[in-house]
Design a protein around this motif. Structure first.
Motif, PDB file in Angstrom:
ATOM      1  N   GLY A 259      39.242  38.646  29.197  1.00 15.51           N
ATOM      2  CA  GLY A 259      39.430  37.639  30.233  1.00 15.51           C
ATOM      3  C   GLY A 259      38.192  37.472  31.101  1.00 15.51           C
ATOM      4  O   GLY A 259      37.768  36.351  31.397  1.00 15.51           O
ATOM      5  N   LEU A 260      37.592  38.591  31.499  1.00 18.55           N
ATOM      6  CA  LEU A 260      36.388  38.522  32.322  1.00 18.55           C
ATOM      7  C   LEU A 260      35.218  37.922  31.553  1.00 18.55           C
ATOM      8  O   LEU A 260      34.393  37.209  32.127  1.00 18.55           O
ATOM      9  CB  LEU A 260      36.022  39.918  32.826  1.00 18.55           C
ATOM     10  CG  LEU A 260      37.021  40.561  33.794  1.00 18.55           C
ATOM     11  CD1 LEU A 260      36.556  41.949  34.194  1.00 18.55           C
ATOM     12  CD2 LEU A 260      37.217  39.701  35.040  1.00 18.55           C
ATOM     13  N   SER A 300      36.879  24.922  38.447  1.00 13.68           N
ATOM     14  CA  SER A 300      36.430  26.314  38.344  1.00 13.68           C
ATOM     15  C   SER A 300      37.503  27.267  38.847  1.00 13.68           C
ATOM     16  O   SER A 300      37.826  28.272  38.194  1.00 13.68           O
ATOM     17  CB  SER A 300      35.142  26.514  39.152  1.00 13.68           C
ATOM     18  OG  SER A 300      34.102  25.728  38.646  1.00 13.68           O
ATOM     19  N   LEU A 301      38.065  26.967  40.020  1.00 13.70           N
ATOM     20  CA  LEU A 301      39.096  27.820  40.600  1.00 13.70           C
ATOM     21  C   LEU A 301      40.325  27.879  39.707  1.00 13.70           C
ATOM     22  O   LEU A 301      40.917  28.947  39.499  1.00 13.70           O
ATOM     23  CB  LEU A 301      39.471  27.299  41.993  1.00 13.70           C
ATOM     24  CG  LEU A 301      40.425  28.148  42.831  1.00 13.70           C
ATOM     25  CD1 LEU A 301      39.889  29.567  42.999  1.00 13.70           C
ATOM     26  CD2 LEU A 301      40.642  27.499  44.195  1.00 13.70           C
ATOM     27  N   SER A 302      40.706  26.741  39.126  1.00  9.75           N
ATOM     28  CA  SER A 302      41.873  26.693  38.243  1.00  9.75           C
ATOM     29  C   SER A 302      41.644  27.534  36.986  1.00  9.75           C
ATOM     30  O   SER A 302      42.540  28.273  36.546  1.00  9.75           O
ATOM     31  CB  SER A 302      42.174  25.242  37.850  1.00  9.75           C
ATOM     32  OG  SER A 302      42.457  24.458  38.984  1.00  9.75           O
ATOM     33  N   VAL A 307      42.848  32.063  33.711  1.00 10.72           N
ATOM     34  CA  VAL A 307      42.411  33.092  32.752  1.00 10.72           C
ATOM     35  C   VAL A 307      42.900  34.475  33.179  1.00 10.72           C
ATOM     36  O   VAL A 307      43.380  35.260  32.347  1.00 10.72           O
ATOM     37  CB  VAL A 307      40.874  33.078  32.608  1.00 10.72           C
ATOM     38  CG1 VAL A 307      40.399  34.312  31.840  1.00 10.72           C
ATOM     39  CG2 VAL A 307      40.427  31.815  31.896  1.00 10.72           C
ATOM     40  N   LEU A 308      42.808  34.776  34.463  1.00 12.73           N
ATOM     41  CA  LEU A 308      43.264  36.079  34.944  1.00 12.73           C
ATOM     42  C   LEU A 308      44.762  36.252  34.772  1.00 12.73           C
ATOM     43  O   LEU A 308      45.243  37.327  34.392  1.00 12.73           O
ATOM     44  CB  LEU A 308      42.882  36.253  36.423  1.00 12.73           C
ATOM     45  CG  LEU A 308      41.392  36.436  36.714  1.00 12.73           C
ATOM     46  CD1 LEU A 308      41.146  36.470  38.214  1.00 12.73           C
ATOM     47  CD2 LEU A 308      40.872  37.716  36.067  1.00 12.73           C
ATOM     48  N   ALA A 309      45.520  35.193  35.038  1.00 15.58           N
ATOM     49  CA  ALA A 309      46.975  35.263  34.870  1.00 15.58           C
ATOM     50  C   ALA A 309      47.343  35.479  33.410  1.00 15.58           C
ATOM     51  O   ALA A 309      48.180  36.342  33.082  1.00 15.58           O
ATOM     52  CB  ALA A 309      47.622  33.983  35.404  1.00 15.58           C
ATOM     53  N   ILE A 310      46.719  34.718  32.521  1.00 13.59           N
ATOM     54  CA  ILE A 310      47.011  34.845  31.082  1.00 13.59           C
ATOM     55  C   ILE A 310      46.610  36.234  30.586  1.00 13.59           C
ATOM     56  O   ILE A 310      47.347  36.885  29.820  1.00 13.59           O
ATOM     57  CB  ILE A 310      46.259  33.758  30.289  1.00 13.59           C
ATOM     58  CG1 ILE A 310      46.849  32.380  30.615  1.00 13.59           C
ATOM     59  CG2 ILE A 310      46.340  34.028  28.789  1.00 13.59           C
ATOM     60  CD1 ILE A 310      46.040  31.227  30.056  1.00 13.59           C
ATOM     61  N   THR A 311      45.443  36.717  31.034  1.00 18.74           N
ATOM     62  CA  THR A 311      44.963  38.044  30.627  1.00 18.74           C
ATOM     63  C   THR A 311      45.936  39.135  31.044  1.00 18.74           C
ATOM     64  O   THR A 311      46.258  40.033  30.251  1.00 18.74           O
ATOM     65  CB  THR A 311      43.588  38.320  31.260  1.00 18.74           C
ATOM     66  OG1 THR A 311      42.640  37.358  30.786  1.00 18.74           O
ATOM     67  CG2 THR A 311      43.106  39.712  30.915  1.00 18.74           C
TER      68      THR A 311
END
Length: 343
Positions: A259-260, A300-302, A307-311
């Motif tokens: 994710g990162l 960008s914020l979205s 990505v963090l939520a999905i990860t």
């Protein structure tokens, strides 16, 4: 966004007050931090960061506020990956549980000072050489690629003391054991540094290495040094409590590196597009800007939050279906470390 000197001074003073509260009130009596205590402090620091961002929104507008929140979330999420290394360092040096909070606090204060220098230098370079965004973008894409291929167990096996630690050991004699929370101690009339001091230096200098990708990443979201510095400060200040709160959950974030890496790659592409949009390199399009699309702060914020939520969700589903996928960070060092902490 014009930031007056008094606002810089007021912000730094406020951060120092928060650090003083943490150091002299929370750490007045060394103790093992409980999950409940860590949770309350994480909520507090995140709440303070949100209030700060809302203040920016009220006084400066939505765009600077969006840049702050995007930078803060990015820095905080990248810092979570640092916790794997912090855990390895704590295990390697066998830091007593009651002193781990102080180690993290002092180490992160060191890192914040050094990051401040990095940010000042980075802002000066960007102001003079806009083409540096090409380098930042390429570096972030490369770093994202490497991060996606990184295994934390391999990191654990390859962990070695850096040059700063080797220098400290060469210049100062190191005591063989901890002496409470003391960083320096006299033994038979001779002054020694303790393993406590060594591990603080390890945390601070290791975090500085992580800044090599996080600082360019946040400059890809905002070019305002004030927002870059405050986003870093709030992310680092909330990192210590997150270390204790996550606990076993940290090892369950099996897809965090992926994710990162996506986030770093995305910001790298954003930087390169912006560099092309404001191009001044004479050998590229005759030194004229190229008409390429750019990525706004809202998108960008979205992407960062998404990505963090999905990860996180994907990681928890993975370890629920396959418990063997949980990473046991730090166990190898704990089993193999036979020497005394100061040796």
């Amino acid at each position: 966004m014009a930031v007056p000197a008094w606002l810089w001074l007021a912000t730094i003073a406020g951060l120092l007050v928060l650090l003083a509260v943490d150091l002299f009130i929370v750490d007045r009596k060394p103790h093992e931090v409980t999950i409940g205590e860590a949770a309350r402090w994480v909520v507090f620091y995140v709440g303070v960061a949100i209030l700060f961002g809302l203040g920016i929104w009220f006084f400066a507008g939505g765009t600077p506020a969006g840049e702050f929140f995007a930078g803060y979330i990015t820095e905080y999420s990248l810092s979570v990956d640092n916790l794997f290394i912090f855990l390895i360092i704590m295990t390697t040096f066998k830091v007593p549980a009651i002193h781990q909070h102080k180690v993290l606090l002092v180490g992160i204060v060191m890192a914040l000072v050094m990051r401040g220098i990095f940010i000042a230098v980075g802002a000066a370079v960007i102001a003079q050489f806009s083409w540096v965004f090409y380098l930042f973008g390429a570096f972030l894409i490369y770093t994202g690629y490497k991060l996606a291929r990184t295994d934390h167990e391999e990191e654990e096996e390859e962990y070695k003391e850096n040059a700063a630690l080797r220098f400290v050991r060469k210049v100062f004699p190191v005591a063989d054991q901890y002496h409470g929370s003391k960083s320096f101690v006299k033994i038979d009339g001779k002054r020694f540094v303790t393993p406590m001091f060594i591990v603080m230096v390890a945390i601070g200098t290791t975090d500085l290495l992580f800044a090599l990708d996080s600082i360019p990443a946040i400059f890809g979201l905002t070019k305002e040094p004030f927002l870059v510095f405050t986003a870093n400060a709030f992310a680092l200040m909330g990192l210590r409590q997150l270390y204790f709160l996550l606990g076993g959950l940290l090892n369950k974030l099996v897809y965090l590196s992926i994710g990162l890496s996506v986030i770093l790659g995305f910001i790298g592409v954003k930087l390169i597009l912006e560099a092309l949009h404001t191009n001044s390199l004479p050998f590229l399009n005759g030194g004229e800007p190229l008409h390429v699309p750019t990525i706004g702060i809202e998108l960008s914020l979205s992407v960062i939050v998404g990505v963090l939520a999905i990860t996180t969700v994907a990681s928890l589903i993975k370890v629920r279906r396959d418990p063997a996928a949980v990473k046991h960070v730090g166990e190898a060092h704990h089993e193999e470390q036979a020497k005394q902490p100061g040796q």
